[in-house]
Scaffold this active site. Structure first.
Site, PDB file in Angstrom:
ATOM      1  N   ARG A  69       0.808  -1.218   0.000  1.00  0.00           N
ATOM      2  CA  ARG A  69       0.000   0.000   0.000  1.00  0.00           C
ATOM      3  C   ARG A  69       0.840   1.266   0.000  1.00  0.00           C
ATOM      4  O   ARG A  69       0.397   2.313   0.483  1.00  0.00           O
ATOM      5  CB  ARG A  69      -0.926  -0.005   1.216  1.00  0.00           C
ATOM      6  CG  ARG A  69      -1.960  -1.101   1.224  1.00  0.00           C
ATOM      7  CD  ARG A  69      -2.756  -1.092   2.523  1.00  0.00           C
ATOM      8  NE  ARG A  69      -1.946  -1.502   3.659  1.00  0.00           N
ATOM      9  CZ  ARG A  69      -2.297  -1.349   4.941  1.00  0.00           C
ATOM     10  NH1 ARG A  69      -3.449  -0.776   5.232  1.00  0.00           N
ATOM     11  NH2 ARG A  69      -1.518  -1.774   5.917  1.00  0.00           N
ATOM     12  N   CYS A  70       2.033   1.221  -0.554  1.00  0.00           N
ATOM     13  CA  CYS A  70       2.908   2.399  -0.523  1.00  0.00           C
ATOM     14  C   CYS A  70       2.231   3.616  -1.143  1.00  0.00           C
ATOM     15  O   CYS A  70       2.373   4.735  -0.658  1.00  0.00           O
ATOM     16  CB  CYS A  70       4.229   2.094  -1.213  1.00  0.00           C
ATOM     17  SG  CYS A  70       4.062   1.457  -2.892  1.00  0.00           S
ATOM     18  N   TRP A  71       1.481   3.392  -2.225  1.00  0.00           N
ATOM     19  CA  TRP A  71       0.812   4.507  -2.910  1.00  0.00           C
ATOM     20  C   TRP A  71      -0.263   5.135  -2.033  1.00  0.00           C
ATOM     21  O   TRP A  71      -0.430   6.355  -2.019  1.00  0.00           O
ATOM     22  CB  TRP A  71       0.224   4.014  -4.225  1.00  0.00           C
ATOM     23  CG  TRP A  71      -0.747   2.876  -4.103  1.00  0.00           C
ATOM     24  CD1 TRP A  71      -0.488   1.594  -3.702  1.00  0.00           C
ATOM     25  CD2 TRP A  71      -2.149   2.921  -4.380  1.00  0.00           C
ATOM     26  NE1 TRP A  71      -1.633   0.834  -3.714  1.00  0.00           N
ATOM     27  CE2 TRP A  71      -2.664   1.611  -4.137  1.00  0.00           C
ATOM     28  CE3 TRP A  71      -3.016   3.904  -4.830  1.00  0.00           C
ATOM     29  CZ2 TRP A  71      -4.009   1.292  -4.311  1.00  0.00           C
ATOM     30  CZ3 TRP A  71      -4.355   3.588  -5.012  1.00  0.00           C
ATOM     31  CH2 TRP A  71      -4.836   2.290  -4.749  1.00  0.00           C
TER      32      TRP A  71
END
Length: 270
Positions: A69-71
């Site tokens: 879920r970096c974005w």
């Protein structure tokens, strides 16, 4: 014609390695310290100062843990800074689990819609193979985030905290991928048996209900509205009853994310 490695070639490689002193020194350094430590240049580190002309009070560090879920984290970290400034907060965090829930839900719907649109495609064709490969992975991009925020808003982390599956999404993605592939098989088989489009749509609706239930079990139910309570740097207590995710975004974040998305990019959140 394929050519296998010969012992003579290996002898040449070894002789060339032994003749190069720099490679032998590198071998000793790397085997003892690891690649990164051995490759570190202290002169560059001395020149690369970690002082900047603009400093932001970013709050406590957030942690995506074992998830892709970096974005989401990057975007929500930008938004939380706006909340911290407006409310004079030491730190604040938005719920990454809330956006994860709706991202998975929208991806599942998008996948099943694509299956319905490609019923005439051969099962062993490249298009169906592509659709089945990774129907709802964790990855995402800017326009997808815009659409999620525009449709569902954002909520504080306390309104929908992390769960074990949200912090380590491999199991969730694995089981949901299996289920979606099963659903695709059911829809394509029903079409091959001559079932009407209305019946396929009805089946798809039931499939999406199952997806929703799976996400609730793994991630919890996303709140329709929630009480917002927090204390700022001056120890002043802030409270608001029954605010929705969209209302929270508009009131406390207020960035025009939705306007940045073009109509052709809205397929993810129909």
């Amino acid at each position: 014609m394929e050519q296998n490695l010969t012992m003579e070639q290996l002898e040449r490689y070894e002789s060339a390695f032994d003749a190069d002193l720099a490679k032998k020194v590198a071998m000793r350094a790397v085997t003892a310290n690891g690649i990164v430590k051995a490759a570190t240049n202290p002169e560059v580190m001395r020149k690369d100062r970690h002082q900047f002309s603009v400093m932001l009070e970013q709050g406590k560090i957030t942690n995506q843990k074992q998830s892709g879920r970096c974005w989401m984290f990057a975007a929500l970290n930008t938004m939380r800074f706006a909340v911290m400034q407006k409310l004079n907060l030491e730190s604040f965090e938005l719920s990454q689990n809330y956006t994860l829930f709706y991202d998975k839900l929208e991806k599942a719907n998008y996948f099943l819609e694509n299956i319905l649109e490609t019923l005439e495609e051969p099962t062993d064709g490249r298009l169906i193979s592509h659709l089945l490969k990774d129907p709802l992975g964790d990855g995402g991009q800017w326009d997808m985030l815009c659409n999620l925020i525009e449709k569902y808003g954002v909520v504080p982390k306390e309104a929908m905290p992390e769960t074990a599956p949200s912090s380590a999404t491999r199991e969730l993605c694995t089981y949901m991928t299996r289920k979606l592939r099963e659903f695709a098989c059911v829809l394509r088989k029903a079409h091959a048996e001559g079932k009407a489009a209305d019946e396929l749509r009805t089946r798809k609706e039931g499939m999406m209900e199952t997806v929703y239930h799976m996400l609730c079990i793994a991630l919890g139910k996303p709140p329709k509205s929630f009480p917002f309570e927090i204390r700022n740097k001056k120890k002043e207590f802030i409270r608001e009853e029954n605010i929705t995710g969209k209302e929270f975004f508009e009131k406390y974040v207020g960035l025009e994310y939705g306007g940045l998305c073009q109509p052709h990019q809205r397929a993810h959140c129909g």
